[in-house]
Design an enzyme around this catalytic site. Structure first.
Site, PDB file in Angstrom:
ATOM      1  N   ASP A  83       0.783  -1.251   0.000  1.00 25.82           N
ATOM      2  CA  ASP A  83       0.000   0.000   0.000  1.00 25.82           C
ATOM      3  C   ASP A  83       0.815   1.301   0.000  1.00 25.82           C
ATOM      4  O   ASP A  83       1.821   1.399   0.712  1.00 25.82           O
ATOM      5  CB  ASP A  83      -0.859   0.098   1.267  1.00 25.82           C
ATOM      6  N   GLU A 265     -10.405  -2.283   4.629  1.00 26.84           N
ATOM      7  CA  GLU A 265      -9.043  -1.806   4.842  1.00 26.84           C
ATOM      8  C   GLU A 265      -8.910  -0.396   4.254  1.00 26.84           C
ATOM      9  O   GLU A 265      -9.724   0.039   3.438  1.00 26.84           O
ATOM     10  CB  GLU A 265      -8.027  -2.742   4.161  1.00 26.84           C
TER      11      GLU A 265
HETATM   12  C1  FRU Z   1      -3.891  -3.588   2.768  1.00 28.19           C
HETATM   13  C2  FRU Z   1      -3.250  -4.018   4.067  1.00 28.19           C
HETATM   14  C3  FRU Z   1      -3.590  -3.048   5.184  1.00 28.19           C
HETATM   15  C4  FRU Z   1      -2.455  -3.247   6.133  1.00 28.19           C
HETATM   16  C5  FRU Z   1      -1.292  -3.476   5.217  1.00 28.19           C
HETATM   17  C6  FRU Z   1      -0.267  -4.407   5.750  1.00 28.19           C
HETATM   18  O1  FRU Z   1      -3.250  -4.109   1.636  1.00 28.19           O
HETATM   19  O2  FRU Z   1      -3.661  -5.340   4.385  1.00 28.19           O
HETATM   20  O3  FRU Z   1      -4.861  -3.251   5.750  1.00 28.19           O
HETATM   21  O4  FRU Z   1      -2.257  -2.141   6.971  1.00 28.19           O
HETATM   22  O5  FRU Z   1      -1.838  -3.994   4.009  1.00 28.19           O
HETATM   23  O6  FRU Z   1       0.842  -4.498   4.932  1.00 28.19           O
END
Ligand code: FRU
Length: 541
Positions: A83, A265
């Site tokens: 992300d 998320e």
């Molecule tokens: C989304 C996610 C978020 C988390 C991060 C962990 O892709 O699962 O919810 O904070 O990636 O790498």
């Protein structure tokens, strides 16, 4: 049953690390790079504006020239990225932080990688900003410029940059509790170069919410306080604070609204003006994994109102920021200089993100996109277009006012280009291909009002069973009855499609065995397209 999206990550097989530090030399096929620009010209009033193209790909063993390496999309120099985090503009630069595991090309203990840009297009790689600490790994979150020094971390003369993120404590997770995700903060007094973690972290604790993460914070002018949105399993929670340290829970949203096929998320809440009116609406982004229309990860949005405490919407249907398979966890910049709402997403999907066939680094970001809101009938529709700064990379190659179909362009530029044209609402099909018989087809069917992307023969597909299994068909009702303006950005391993000013966008990744060097455009018999433009996109590296 709801799943934690990350559970999948923990059990995926670890890929050997040696190859990342010293990537094996790959065979260089110079012949593909030395073929000049061959154009099959069939139409009238055609202009070729520049010299034949020389490729940017000279040696696939050199950093940023490896096979599949995007040439004008952001990628880390090496290792795993997911992300985008902490998108913020400060003192003349855009900051892009990102979920980063510096020791492997699969997901692992998360850090915040860091890059900066003056124009959102060219990026300078910076040292890692945040490392896991005693509270846990550093998961996704946001960053703000604390102009009034409400946190006390800096001064009015030198306002701190404050990052707000999730701590993921894997030790507590392994013990089996549900309290392993909390929210922490850190600050920087030198515009992001060095960071100090707040010594009283976490600032938002957690006793029993299993998936409790991804805080996005912004300054809420009307209420003169900070507002934080985070997700808690399958709904969003809003908090308020005067100092970024003490947070008060305000309200919740979404238990019975929107898509719920997986964990929520990466939320984002922001205001947008409705095009051609004085109306303003609030938009809430929620990424969801799994549960996207084409499987795996996707980002839904809600248009509604926020009164400083509660978000409400009367939106009945489920809307998606992007209708392709590979635009996830996207969020927008805080504090942009021109007030524009700029978005960047992660160009992958948890279905196969850890198995894609790159060796040195893994995954790329979408191009930065400017968001706007239109009212179509009674509905609010999000639109996204690539930021205007992208024009600095474009070299016009072909411009034709009227083109009778079919049309063939044989040139390596098609693998790294901005291609656009318009049609009176009629069907068309674009096929990218190469001499290895790889092909990627994009098709609009005016009778069924559907757009489809066929990557089933696009090159390497069998690294994961779902990747090339089906043709992706997406209904596009808002196109009905209108002209179609079509734009696609191709790069070495992705395509981003924008229809009618970004009313629909489709982002997908592909791994052709050699770069595509042929583009064919088909239409109904004797149909023509207007304003065909093909621009070669220069490399940013
Ligand atoms: C989304 C996610 C978020 C988390 C991060 C962990 O892709 O699962 O919810 O904070 O990636 O790498």
């Amino acid at each position: 049953m709801k799943e934690t999206s990350l559970i999948g990550c923990f059990f995926l097989p670890k890929i050997q690390t040696e190859s990342f530090n010293s990537p094996k030399p790959m065979k260089t096929n110079l012949s593909i790079f030395s073929i000049g620009l061959i154009l099959t010209l069939t139409a009238c009033n055609q202009k070729i504006k520049s010299e034949p193209v020389t490729t940017t790909h000279k040696d696939t063993t050199i950093a940023f020239q490896e096979q599949f390496r995007p040439q004008y999309h952001f990628t880390p120099p090496a290792h795993w990225m997911n992300d985008p985090n902490g998108l913020v503009y400060n003192q003349g630069v855009y900051h892009l932080f990102y979920q980063y595991y510096p020791e492997d090309i699969v997901w692992g203990p998360m850090h915040w990688g860091h890059a900066i840009s003056k124009d959102l297009i060219h990026w300078e790689h910076k040292p890692i900003a945040l490392y896991p600490d005693k509270n846990g790994y550093i998961f996704s979150g946001s960053a703000v410029v604390d102009k009034q020094n409400s946190s006390g971390f800096g001064s009015l003369e030198n306002p701190p940059l404050v990052a707000i993120f999730t701590y993921h404590n894997d030790v507590r997770e392994k013990v089996g509790g549900n309290d392993f995700q909390t929210q922490g903060i850190a600050y920087s007094l030198d515009n992001g170069d060095t960071w100090t973690v707040y010594d009283k972290n976490p600032v938002i604790g957690n006793k029993a919410i299993r998936d409790f993460r991804d805080p996005k914070v912004f300054w809420y002018e009307e209420g003169e306080q900070w507002i934080l949105t985070l997700v808690a399993g399958d709904y969003a929670r809003f908090y308020a604070s005067g100092n970024l340290k003490d947070w008060k829970h305000l309200s919740d949203f979404g238990k019975n609204t929107g898509a719920h096929g997986g964990v929520w998320e990466c939320p984002d809440l922001f205001k947008l003006k409705v095009e051609n009116s004085n109306e303003e609406k609030w938009v809430l982004f929620i990424s969801i994994n799994p549960g996207a229309p084409l499987g795996g990860s996707g980002t839904q949005y809600f248009v509604g109102d926020f009164d400083g405490k509660t978000f409400t919407t009367d939106q009945g249907d489920i809307k998606w920021v992007d209708y392709g398979t590979d635009n996830y966890a996207g969020v927008t910049f805080n504090n942009t200089p021109d007030g524009k709402r700029i978005f960047i997403g992660w160009m992958s999907n948890w279905l196969y993100a850890q198995k894609t066939p790159t060796e040195v680094w893994r995954s790329a970001m979408t191009l930065p996109r400017e968001l706007s809101l239109a009212k179509v009938g009674k509905q609010y529709v999000l639109k996204s277009t690539v930021v205007g700064q992208i024009a600095s990379l474009a070299e016009n190659q072909i411009e034709e006012a009227t083109v009778r179909l079919p049309k063939t362009v044989e040139s390596e530029i098609v693998s790294q280009a901005e291609i656009s044209f318009s049609t009176a609402n009629s069907s068309f099909k674009l096929v990218f291909s190469n001499a290895q018989y790889d092909s990627l087809a994009l098709q609009y069917n005016a009778n069924t009002n559907a757009f489809s992307i066929d990557r089933t023969l696009s090159g390497l597909i069998d690294f994961e069973e779902n990747f090339g299994k089906e043709i992706h068909v997406i209904q596009t009702p808002n196109i009905l009855g209108s002209n179609i303006e079509f734009k696609v950005f191709s790069d070495q391993s992705s395509i981003e499609v924008f229809i009618n000013g970004g009313t629909y966008t489709f982002t997908e990744i592909v791994f052709p065995k050699k770069p595509f060097n042929k583009l064919e455009i088909f239409g109904d018999e004797n149909k023509e397209i207007k304003n065909l433009s093909i621009k070669k996109m220069n490399t940013i590296w």
